[in-house]
Write a protein that holds these residues in place. Structure first.
Motif, PDB file in Angstrom:
ATOM      1  N   VAL A 178       0.845  -1.210   0.000  1.00 11.63           N
ATOM      2  CA  VAL A 178       0.000   0.000   0.000  1.00 11.63           C
ATOM      3  C   VAL A 178       0.877   1.255   0.000  1.00 11.63           C
ATOM      4  CG1 VAL A 178      -1.736   1.311   1.296  1.00 11.63           C
ATOM      5  CG2 VAL A 178      -1.928  -1.182   1.138  1.00 11.63           C
ATOM      6  N   ALA A 179       1.961   1.222   0.792  1.00 11.26           N
ATOM      7  CA  ALA A 179       2.873   2.375   0.844  1.00 11.26           C
ATOM      8  C   ALA A 179       3.472   2.635  -0.543  1.00 11.26           C
ATOM      9  CB  ALA A 179       3.976   2.132   1.873  1.00 11.26           C
ATOM     10  N   ASP A 180       3.830   1.555  -1.268  1.00 10.16           N
ATOM     11  CA  ASP A 180       4.389   1.712  -2.621  1.00 10.16           C
ATOM     12  C   ASP A 180       3.365   2.336  -3.569  1.00 10.16           C
ATOM     13  OD1 ASP A 180       6.731   0.607  -1.734  1.00 10.16           O
ATOM     14  OD2 ASP A 180       6.384  -1.383  -2.602  1.00 10.16           O
ATOM     15  N   GLN A 181       2.121   1.870  -3.445  1.00 10.75           N
ATOM     16  CA  GLN A 181       1.055   2.444  -4.285  1.00 10.75           C
ATOM     17  C   GLN A 181       0.913   3.942  -4.014  1.00 10.75           C
ATOM     18  OE1 GLN A 181      -0.671   0.764  -6.639  1.00 10.75           O
ATOM     19  NE2 GLN A 181       0.541  -1.021  -6.131  1.00 10.75           N
ATOM     20  N   LEU A 182       0.912   4.302  -2.727  1.00  8.99           N
ATOM     21  CA  LEU A 182       0.736   5.706  -2.356  1.00  8.99           C
ATOM     22  C   LEU A 182       1.934   6.544  -2.806  1.00  8.99           C
ATOM     23  CD1 LEU A 182      -0.840   5.124   1.177  1.00  8.99           C
ATOM     24  CD2 LEU A 182      -1.959   6.289  -0.745  1.00  8.99           C
ATOM     25  N   SER A 183       3.154   6.009  -2.613  1.00 11.07           N
ATOM     26  CA  SER A 183       4.359   6.745  -3.038  1.00 11.07           C
ATOM     27  C   SER A 183       4.334   6.974  -4.544  1.00 11.07           C
ATOM     28  CB  SER A 183       5.629   5.972  -2.672  1.00 11.07           C
ATOM     29  OG  SER A 183       5.699   5.797  -1.285  1.00 11.07           O
ATOM     30  N   ALA A 184       3.904   5.952  -5.291  1.00  9.82           N
ATOM     31  CA  ALA A 184       3.842   6.083  -6.756  1.00  9.82           C
ATOM     32  C   ALA A 184       2.869   7.183  -7.169  1.00  9.82           C
ATOM     33  CB  ALA A 184       3.438   4.753  -7.388  1.00  9.82           C
ATOM     34  N   GLN A 185       1.889   7.444  -6.288  1.00 12.19           N
ATOM     35  CA  GLN A 185       0.924   8.526  -6.565  1.00 12.19           C
ATOM     36  C   GLN A 185       1.351   9.849  -5.930  1.00 12.19           C
ATOM     37  OE1 GLN A 185      -3.238   7.816  -5.905  1.00 12.19           O
ATOM     38  NE2 GLN A 185      -3.059   5.631  -6.304  1.00 12.19           N
ATOM     39  N   LYS A 186       2.630   9.916  -5.526  1.00 10.01           N
ATOM     40  CA  LYS A 186       3.208  11.143  -4.979  1.00 10.01           C
ATOM     41  C   LYS A 186       2.700  11.517  -3.580  1.00 10.01           C
ATOM     42  CE  LYS A 186       4.878  13.228  -9.195  1.00 10.01           C
ATOM     43  NZ  LYS A 186       4.740  11.996  -9.974  1.00 10.01           N
ATOM     44  N   PHE A 187       2.217  10.530  -2.837  1.00  8.36           N
ATOM     45  CA  PHE A 187       1.915  10.760  -1.420  1.00  8.36           C
ATOM     46  C   PHE A 187       3.214  10.668  -0.631  1.00  8.36           C
ATOM     47  CE2 PHE A 187      -2.352   9.807  -2.762  1.00  8.36           C
ATOM     48  CZ  PHE A 187      -3.187  10.393  -1.824  1.00  8.36           C
ATOM     49  N   GLU A 188       3.303  11.489   0.437  1.00 13.56           N
ATOM     50  CA  GLU A 188       4.362  11.325   1.436  1.00 13.56           C
ATOM     51  C   GLU A 188       3.815  10.348   2.463  1.00 13.56           C
ATOM     52  OE1 GLU A 188       7.344  12.769   1.587  1.00 13.56           O
ATOM     53  OE2 GLU A 188       7.042  13.939  -0.262  1.00 13.56           O
ATOM     54  N   VAL A 189       4.578   9.299   2.783  1.00 20.98           N
ATOM     55  CA  VAL A 189       4.034   8.235   3.625  1.00 20.98           C
ATOM     56  C   VAL A 189       4.752   8.156   4.972  1.00 20.98           C
ATOM     57  CG1 VAL A 189       3.509   5.761   3.754  1.00 20.98           C
ATOM     58  CG2 VAL A 189       3.482   6.923   1.526  1.00 20.98           C
ATOM     59  N   GLU A 190       3.983   8.206   6.064  1.00 17.95           N
ATOM     60  CA  GLU A 190       4.522   7.930   7.415  1.00 17.95           C
ATOM     61  C   GLU A 190       4.328   6.442   7.689  1.00 17.95           C
ATOM     62  OE1 GLU A 190       2.331   9.994  10.403  1.00 17.95           O
ATOM     63  OE2 GLU A 190       3.221  11.929   9.958  1.00 17.95           O
ATOM     64  N   TRP A 191       5.353   5.823   8.262  1.00 20.52           N
ATOM     65  CA  TRP A 191       5.339   4.375   8.532  1.00 20.52           C
ATOM     66  C   TRP A 191       5.405   4.210  10.050  1.00 20.52           C
ATOM     67  CZ3 TRP A 191       5.533   0.071   5.189  1.00 20.52           C
ATOM     68  CH2 TRP A 191       6.026  -1.134   5.714  1.00 20.52           C
ATOM     69  N   HIS A 192       4.355   3.678  10.672  1.00 25.83           N
ATOM     70  CA  HIS A 192       4.336   3.501  12.131  1.00 25.83           C
ATOM     71  C   HIS A 192       4.289   2.014  12.447  1.00 25.83           C
ATOM     72  CE1 HIS A 192       3.677   7.746  12.936  1.00 25.83           C
ATOM     73  NE2 HIS A 192       2.879   7.752  11.891  1.00 25.83           N
ATOM     74  N   SER A 193       5.366   1.494  13.081  1.00 34.14           N
ATOM     75  CA  SER A 193       5.357   0.060  13.368  1.00 34.14           C
ATOM     76  C   SER A 193       5.518  -0.216  14.851  1.00 34.14           C
ATOM     77  CB  SER A 193       6.439  -0.651  12.560  1.00 34.14           C
ATOM     78  OG  SER A 193       7.704  -0.206  12.967  1.00 34.14           O
ATOM     79  N   TYR A 194       5.031  -1.367  15.274  1.00 35.68           N
ATOM     80  CA  TYR A 194       5.193  -1.826  16.658  1.00 35.68           C
ATOM     81  C   TYR A 194       5.159  -3.349  16.635  1.00 35.68           C
ATOM     82  CZ  TYR A 194       0.128  -2.272  16.197  1.00 35.68           C
ATOM     83  OH  TYR A 194      -1.129  -2.598  15.742  1.00 35.68           O
ATOM     84  N   VAL A 195       5.633  -3.941  17.712  1.00 39.22           N
ATOM     85  CA  VAL A 195       5.593  -5.400  17.826  1.00 39.22           C
ATOM     86  C   VAL A 195       4.444  -5.737  18.769  1.00 39.22           C
ATOM     87  CG1 VAL A 195       6.873  -7.442  18.564  1.00 39.22           C
ATOM     88  CG2 VAL A 195       8.059  -5.573  17.384  1.00 39.22           C
ATOM     89  N   ASP A 196       3.527  -6.617  18.322  1.00 34.40           N
ATOM     90  CA  ASP A 196       2.347  -6.892  19.146  1.00 34.40           C
ATOM     91  C   ASP A 196       2.633  -7.978  20.192  1.00 34.40           C
ATOM     92  OD1 ASP A 196       2.148  -9.382  17.955  1.00 34.40           O
ATOM     93  OD2 ASP A 196       0.366  -8.917  16.773  1.00 34.40           O
ATOM     94  N   ALA A 197       1.619  -8.333  20.968  1.00 33.20           N
ATOM     95  CA  ALA A 197       1.800  -9.271  22.080  1.00 33.20           C
ATOM     96  C   ALA A 197       2.225 -10.659  21.604  1.00 33.20           C
ATOM     97  CB  ALA A 197       0.499  -9.363  22.886  1.00 33.20           C
ATOM     98  N   LYS A 198       1.946 -10.984  20.323  1.00 35.57           N
ATOM     99  CA  LYS A 198       2.373 -12.278  19.774  1.00 35.57           C
ATOM    100  C   LYS A 198       3.681 -12.150  19.004  1.00 35.57           C
ATOM    101  CE  LYS A 198      -2.190 -14.361  19.434  1.00 35.57           C
ATOM    102  NZ  LYS A 198      -3.397 -14.403  18.593  1.00 35.57           N
ATOM    103  N   ASN A 199       4.400 -11.044  19.251  1.00 38.87           N
ATOM    104  CA  ASN A 199       5.699 -10.821  18.644  1.00 38.87           C
ATOM    105  C   ASN A 199       5.641 -10.629  17.117  1.00 38.87           C
ATOM    106  OD1 ASN A 199       8.235 -10.295  19.497  1.00 38.87           O
ATOM    107  ND2 ASN A 199       8.999 -12.395  19.189  1.00 38.87           N
ATOM    108  N   GLN A 200       4.521 -10.139  16.634  1.00 36.94           N
ATOM    109  CA  GLN A 200       4.366  -9.889  15.193  1.00 36.94           C
ATOM    110  C   GLN A 200       4.548  -8.395  14.921  1.00 36.94           C
ATOM    111  OE1 GLN A 200       3.646 -12.436  12.891  1.00 36.94           O
ATOM    112  NE2 GLN A 200       4.030 -13.696  14.697  1.00 36.94           N
ATOM    113  N   ASN A 201       5.273  -8.107  13.842  1.00 40.94           N
ATOM    114  CA  ASN A 201       5.482  -6.707  13.491  1.00 40.94           C
ATOM    115  C   ASN A 201       4.231  -6.162  12.799  1.00 40.94           C
ATOM    116  OD1 ASN A 201       7.122  -4.443  13.517  1.00 40.94           O
ATOM    117  ND2 ASN A 201       7.764  -4.776  11.401  1.00 40.94           N
ATOM    118  N   LYS A 202       3.681  -5.075  13.323  1.00 39.17           N
ATOM    119  CA  LYS A 202       2.453  -4.491  12.777  1.00 39.17           C
ATOM    120  C   LYS A 202       2.745  -3.076  12.289  1.00 39.17           C
ATOM    121  CE  LYS A 202      -0.173  -8.014  13.656  1.00 39.17           C
ATOM    122  NZ  LYS A 202      -1.215  -8.077  14.661  1.00 39.17           N
ATOM    123  N   VAL A 203       2.116  -2.731  11.185  1.00 41.79           N
ATOM    124  CA  VAL A 203       2.390  -1.443  10.557  1.00 41.79           C
ATOM    125  C   VAL A 203       1.097  -0.697  10.262  1.00 41.79           C
ATOM    126  CG1 VAL A 203       3.386  -0.310   8.526  1.00 41.79           C
ATOM    127  CG2 VAL A 203       4.483  -2.366   9.471  1.00 41.79           C
TER     128      VAL A 203
END
Ligand SMILES: [Zn+2]
Length: 381
Positions: free
Chosen positions: A34-59
């Motif tokens: 989705v970030a690539d799609q938005l960047s291709a359309q000239k959006f500036e993209v903020e990326w917010h990630s965290y690791v959840d309780a099951k140790n999965q990376n969420k964005v």
């Protein structure tokens, strides 16, 4: 909106559905897409990630195109509910397939079809023609606790800018493109008794059920009162009640082992204008009397804006409908309510979401793309 553009929305929905982004695994790869799609359309993209309780990376993503303040935001989530119960034999849950004017697959309706409509709609707007910004907010974990929206609320620079600029936010959850101005919230509680587990051939165990069971008739009385008492009702909703639901769990569950945990899990669908505090106090008193532990988990606030608000009325004109409604499920809007000018409007029918044969009609994908294009034109060009 021409046939080629609609074909692109269908293609984009399929691309999104192929990522098996069930809430209990990472959504990093679909977010990158989705970030690539938005960047291709000239959006500036903020990326917010965290690791959840099951140790999965969420964005979660927040993106902006165009300068200045105000404008319009489209809000969605990339996680989907589990698909173990998938029942179709002609396609798997993550093998999107068109049949009889429908697109089948997990997340087609809730809500990757909607996200595809908005991405395609934004691609048809010339950034040079924008006098105000278009934003995208694309969260993780909407289906399980809305942690992604909480991170956006607390960390995103662009979200803060949207709040200050009074941006109009369109939450694209499935409403069959009707306009919604209110939704219920959610409050989880658990009432817990603890015993001691041991093999029942010994006398060592203490069965936790024997402590919980005497409290259950009183819990049932409170439940019945919460459904019938007018002070716990809001007639703007159907049903107009807290819809108290309860399940009971035991751990362990083997019949030859005394169970050490007996827990009543309660879920209330909270409503604007209804104070459920006295009910929580009554449950707390009951727990004290029976020496049970009560935990009140973080809830999602109910959300409501005036049905005659200008942005709601503007959206009603775009979708050519006479009035807005309220819904009984919660959305990220509950967490993101610092943004005042919000509404819910998205393609697909909620009846077709979360099902073992989830689908969205191709007609809704076409109309959704068109409506979002008009909304972006209305508020950002
Ligand atoms: Zn959803």
């Amino acid at each position: 909106m021409n046939g080629r553009e609609i074909e692109k929305t269908r293609q984009m929905t399929q691309d999104l559905v192929r990522f098996p982004s069930v809430s209990d695994v990472s959504n990093e790869s679909v977010s990158q897409f989705v970030a690539d799609q938005l960047s291709a359309q000239k959006f500036e993209v903020e990326w917010h990630s965290y690791v959840d309780a099951k140790n999965q990376n969420k964005v979660s993503l927040v993106a902006k195109r165009g300068s200045g303040l105000g404008g319009v935001a489209y809000l969605a989530h990339t996680d989907v509910v589990p698909a173990e119960d998938w029942s179709l034999d002609f396609c798997g849950p993550f093998e999107p397939t068109e049949r009889d004017d429908r697109l089948y697959g997990r997340g087609t309706c809730d809500m990757k079809g909607s996200l595809a409509c908005a991405l395609q709609a934004a691609s048809t707007i010339d950034p040079q023609s924008q006098s105000k910004p278009i934003y995208f907010v694309v969260t993780s974990d909407e289906e399980v606790g809305m942690l992604g929206a909480q991170i956006v609320n607390s960390k995103s620079k662009y979200f803060q800018e949207m709040v200050e600029g009074d941006t109009v936010g369109i939450v694209g959850e499935p409403t069959k493109l009707g306009v919604f101005h209110a939704h219920k919230g959610g409050q989880r509680l658990s009432v817990r008794a603890r015993g001691k587990s041991a093999h029942t051939s010994t006398n060592e165990g203490v069965n936790a059920n024997y402590q919980l069971i005497p409290a259950l008739p009183e819990l049932l009385t409170l439940r019945n009162e919460s459904e019938s008492n007018p002070k716990y009702r809001n007639l703007d909703f159907d049903p107009p009640t807290l819809s108290w639901n309860m399940t009971i769990t035991n751990e362990p569950e083997a019949v030859n082992v005394t169970t050490s945990l007996a827990q009543a899990n309660i879920f209330l669908r909270t409503m604007p204008g209804v104070d459920h505090g006295p009910l929580l106090e009554a449950i707390q008193r009951l727990c004290n009397q029976h020496q049970l532990e009560l935990s009140i988990n973080d809830g999602v606030e109910p959300w409501q804006v005036p049905s005659d608000a200008s942005w709601v009325q503007d959206m009603l004109r775009l979708v050519q409908q006479p009035e807005s409604h309220s819904v009984c499920f919660a959305t990220d809007a509950g967490i993101l309510q610092r943004l005042k000018r919000m509404l819910i409007c998205g393609p697909g029918d909620i009846q077709q979401a979360h099902r073992s044969d989830e689908w969205i009609s191709l007609d809704q994908l076409a109309k959704g793309t068109q409506i979002y294009q008009q909304a972006f034109q209305h508020w950002a060009v």
